[in-house]
Design a protein around this motif. Sequence first.
Motif, PDB file in Angstrom:
ATOM      1  N   PRO A 187      14.352  24.246 -17.772  1.00 22.35           N
ATOM      2  CA  PRO A 187      13.382  24.078 -19.037  1.00 22.35           C
ATOM      3  C   PRO A 187      12.694  23.146 -20.436  1.00 22.35           C
ATOM      4  N   ASP A 188      13.782  23.544 -21.328  1.00 22.66           N
ATOM      5  CA  ASP A 188      13.763  23.182 -21.957  1.00 22.66           C
ATOM      6  C   ASP A 188      14.393  22.312 -22.821  1.00 22.66           C
ATOM      7  N   VAL A 189      14.776  21.089 -21.460  1.00 23.84           N
ATOM      8  CA  VAL A 189      15.240  19.843 -21.967  1.00 23.84           C
ATOM      9  C   VAL A 189      13.661  18.754 -22.048  1.00 23.84           C
ATOM     10  N   PRO A 190      13.448  18.824 -23.320  1.00 26.34           N
ATOM     11  CA  PRO A 190      11.983  17.794 -22.881  1.00 26.34           C
ATOM     12  C   PRO A 190      12.230  15.955 -22.540  1.00 26.34           C
ATOM     13  N   ALA A 191      12.869  16.174 -20.772  1.00 23.08           N
ATOM     14  CA  ALA A 191      12.365  15.170 -19.559  1.00 23.08           C
ATOM     15  C   ALA A 191      12.138  15.270 -18.779  1.00 23.08           C
ATOM     16  N   PRO A 192      11.080  14.432 -18.070  1.00 21.51           N
ATOM     17  CA  PRO A 192      10.303  14.326 -16.624  1.00 21.51           C
ATOM     18  C   PRO A 192      11.295  15.099 -15.389  1.00 21.51           C
ATOM     19  N   PHE A 193      11.002  15.706 -14.782  1.00 19.37           N
ATOM     20  CA  PHE A 193      11.582  16.498 -13.333  1.00 19.37           C
ATOM     21  C   PHE A 193      11.057  16.050 -12.519  1.00 19.37           C
ATOM     22  N   VAL A 194      11.851  15.198 -11.629  1.00 19.56           N
ATOM     23  CA  VAL A 194      10.975  15.474  -9.938  1.00 19.56           C
ATOM     24  C   VAL A 194      11.932  16.234  -9.295  1.00 19.56           C
ATOM     25  N   SER A 195      11.059  17.553  -8.418  1.00 17.30           N
ATOM     26  CA  SER A 195      12.185  18.143  -7.600  1.00 17.30           C
ATOM     27  C   SER A 195      11.085  17.240  -5.991  1.00 17.30           C
ATOM     28  N   CYS A 196      12.351  18.071  -4.752  1.00 19.71           N
ATOM     29  CA  CYS A 196      10.979  18.934  -4.124  1.00 19.71           C
ATOM     30  C   CYS A 196      10.912  19.981  -4.786  1.00 19.71           C
ATOM     31  N   ASP A 197       9.685  20.902  -3.380  1.00 21.53           N
ATOM     32  CA  ASP A 197       8.899  22.548  -4.053  1.00 21.53           C
ATOM     33  C   ASP A 197      10.015  22.681  -2.583  1.00 21.53           C
ATOM     34  N   ASP A 198      11.712  23.687  -3.619  1.00 18.65           N
ATOM     35  CA  ASP A 198      12.392  24.204  -2.515  1.00 18.65           C
ATOM     36  C   ASP A 198      12.281  25.816  -1.571  1.00 18.65           C
ATOM     37  N   GLY A 258       7.281   3.064 -23.445  1.00 19.20           N
ATOM     38  CA  GLY A 258       6.923   3.797 -24.624  1.00 19.20           C
ATOM     39  C   GLY A 258       5.446   4.776 -24.776  1.00 19.20           C
ATOM     40  N   HIS A 259       5.366   4.721 -23.530  1.00 18.36           N
ATOM     41  CA  HIS A 259       4.485   5.656 -23.199  1.00 18.36           C
ATOM     42  C   HIS A 259       5.038   6.605 -22.148  1.00 18.36           C
ATOM     43  N   GLY A 260       4.942   7.277 -23.158  1.00 20.12           N
ATOM     44  CA  GLY A 260       5.490   8.567 -23.069  1.00 20.12           C
ATOM     45  C   GLY A 260       5.105   9.295 -21.141  1.00 20.12           C
ATOM     46  N   ALA A 261       6.061   9.895 -20.620  1.00 13.85           N
ATOM     47  CA  ALA A 261       5.501  10.515 -19.647  1.00 13.85           C
ATOM     48  C   ALA A 261       5.509  11.846 -19.931  1.00 13.85           C
ATOM     49  N   PRO A 262       4.661  12.840 -19.065  1.00 12.21           N
ATOM     50  CA  PRO A 262       4.891  14.472 -19.075  1.00 12.21           C
ATOM     51  C   PRO A 262       6.370  15.142 -19.189  1.00 12.21           C
ATOM     52  N   HIS A 263       6.846  15.648 -20.319  1.00 16.32           N
ATOM     53  CA  HIS A 263       8.047  16.129 -19.944  1.00 16.32           C
ATOM     54  C   HIS A 263       7.614  17.407 -19.259  1.00 16.32           C
ATOM     55  N   SER A 264       7.154  17.506 -17.849  1.00 16.49           N
ATOM     56  CA  SER A 264       7.409  19.012 -17.554  1.00 16.49           C
ATOM     57  C   SER A 264       8.174  18.427 -15.384  1.00 16.49           C
ATOM     58  N   GLU A 265       8.066  19.397 -15.037  1.00 15.04           N
ATOM     59  CA  GLU A 265       8.227  19.090 -13.293  1.00 15.04           C
ATOM     60  C   GLU A 265       7.343  18.670 -12.512  1.00 15.04           C
ATOM     61  N   TYR A 266       7.756  17.522 -11.805  1.00 14.49           N
ATOM     62  CA  TYR A 266       6.880  17.049 -10.668  1.00 14.49           C
ATOM     63  C   TYR A 266       6.750  18.027  -9.356  1.00 14.49           C
ATOM     64  N   LEU A 267       6.589  18.197  -8.379  1.00 13.34           N
ATOM     65  CA  LEU A 267       6.893  19.406  -7.814  1.00 13.34           C
ATOM     66  C   LEU A 267       6.456  18.603  -6.654  1.00 13.34           C
ATOM     67  N   PHE A 268       7.535  18.358  -5.689  1.00 12.82           N
ATOM     68  CA  PHE A 268       6.656  17.296  -4.225  1.00 12.82           C
ATOM     69  C   PHE A 268       6.692  18.005  -3.219  1.00 12.82           C
ATOM     70  N   ARG A 269       5.578  18.381  -1.774  1.00 12.64           N
ATOM     71  CA  ARG A 269       5.633  19.124  -0.750  1.00 12.64           C
ATOM     72  C   ARG A 269       6.542  18.280   0.077  1.00 12.64           C
ATOM     73  N   PRO A 270       7.205  19.541   0.887  1.00 13.55           N
ATOM     74  CA  PRO A 270       7.893  18.956   2.170  1.00 13.55           C
ATOM     75  C   PRO A 270       8.011  18.948   3.014  1.00 13.55           C
ATOM     76  N   GLU A 271       7.740  18.720   4.192  1.00 11.84           N
ATOM     77  CA  GLU A 271       6.761  18.273   5.541  1.00 11.84           C
ATOM     78  C   GLU A 271       8.416  18.863   6.744  1.00 11.84           C
ATOM     79  N   LEU A 272       7.428  19.784   7.167  1.00 13.36           N
ATOM     80  CA  LEU A 272       8.338  20.600   8.495  1.00 13.36           C
ATOM     81  C   LEU A 272       8.197  19.216   9.619  1.00 13.36           C
ATOM     82  N   VAL A 273       9.005  18.517  10.018  1.00 11.84           N
ATOM     83  CA  VAL A 273       9.481  18.311  11.156  1.00 11.84           C
ATOM     84  C   VAL A 273       9.859  18.827  12.488  1.00 11.84           C
TER      85      VAL A 273
END
Length: 355
Positions: free
Chosen positions: A152-163, A313-328
């Motif tokens: 949470p306190d690292v100012p960088a973009p994060f990309v995760s699957c919604d576990d 130099g175009h700062g991306a939002p420093h937050s977490e992008y959550l991606f929805r998983p798919e049931l196969v």
Amino acid sequence: MRARLSDIAQQAEVSEATVSRVLNDRPGVAPETRQAVLTALDVLGYERPARLRKRSAGLVGLVVPELDNPIFPAFAQVIESTLAQSGFTPVLCTQTPGGVTEDEYVEMLLDRQVSGIAFVSGLHADTAANHDRYRALLSRPLPIVMINGYVPDVPAPFVSCDDGEAAELAVAHLVALGHRRIGLITGPDRFVPVRRKVAGWRAAMTRLAGLAGSELDELAELSLFGVEGGEAAAGRLLDRGVTGVVCGSDLMALGAVRAARQRGLSVPTDLSVVGYDDSPLMAFTDPPLTTMRQPVTAMSVAAVRALVDEINGHGAPHSEYLFRPELVVRGSTAVAPTRPHAAARPAPATLAATA
């Protein structure tokens, strides 16, 4: 050369004449068609003519865990391809047990003056790790992006699957098939994705199966990642009478299948198994594995775009992008057995355990 033109034309779905115009850098070809031909060259492993080579915008490090789990090469492949399309040259760093550490790789990348670094399932996912290493990189400043894990306190973009969502969807699938004693098999508790899966599983089991507290505690097994960890955990859960298991990775799910077979049980007749990742080849296991698919391509593209924006130099939002998983849904899940299986039925002497 004629055969090569034919191969390239087929791959790009254009005529050989169009391929020839692109390779000779002649006008009259639409930009998207030109890019399709160049991409076909790359995919087929042909070297681009010198006049068509892009000057690299710089090096970008890509740090991934060991490649034994096929989901990590899948991430690496898409990230490398997307970086190359953006003009950057990827530098792949793969870790092995007892080999070069993440910090040592970072030092090597800094020596090569990389423009940024992407981390896949690195120490940022480990709550027991010191995350000052990432703050130090950002203070240089060096753009970074992190996949599957969150600080949470690292100012960088994060990309995760919604576990958490993945675990809930897996439980809902098994409950719909009539299962109630649904176990969870996943990795050590210190990892962020594991904690999220546990929370999602517990919430779904309480809401959909009516279980809570100590009833759930005995149905959760935290083990080592990999086939062996999944096998050991599944054995303990089978002793407690589960009819379905939700696993933290496809490899752990394959271990659960092996544990069931060693006891003479059938998957999915006696035990339903749900994996996580949808790694390459999971559609071809025996039985084909029902699993929660991580959107690897969408996640990788989003991570690269965020990193490239930071580099430019175009700062991306420093937050977490959550991606929805798919049931196969495939062949490793079925309607719950009408009679619970014997807890520890021995396997026939001739039965071979398979992964």
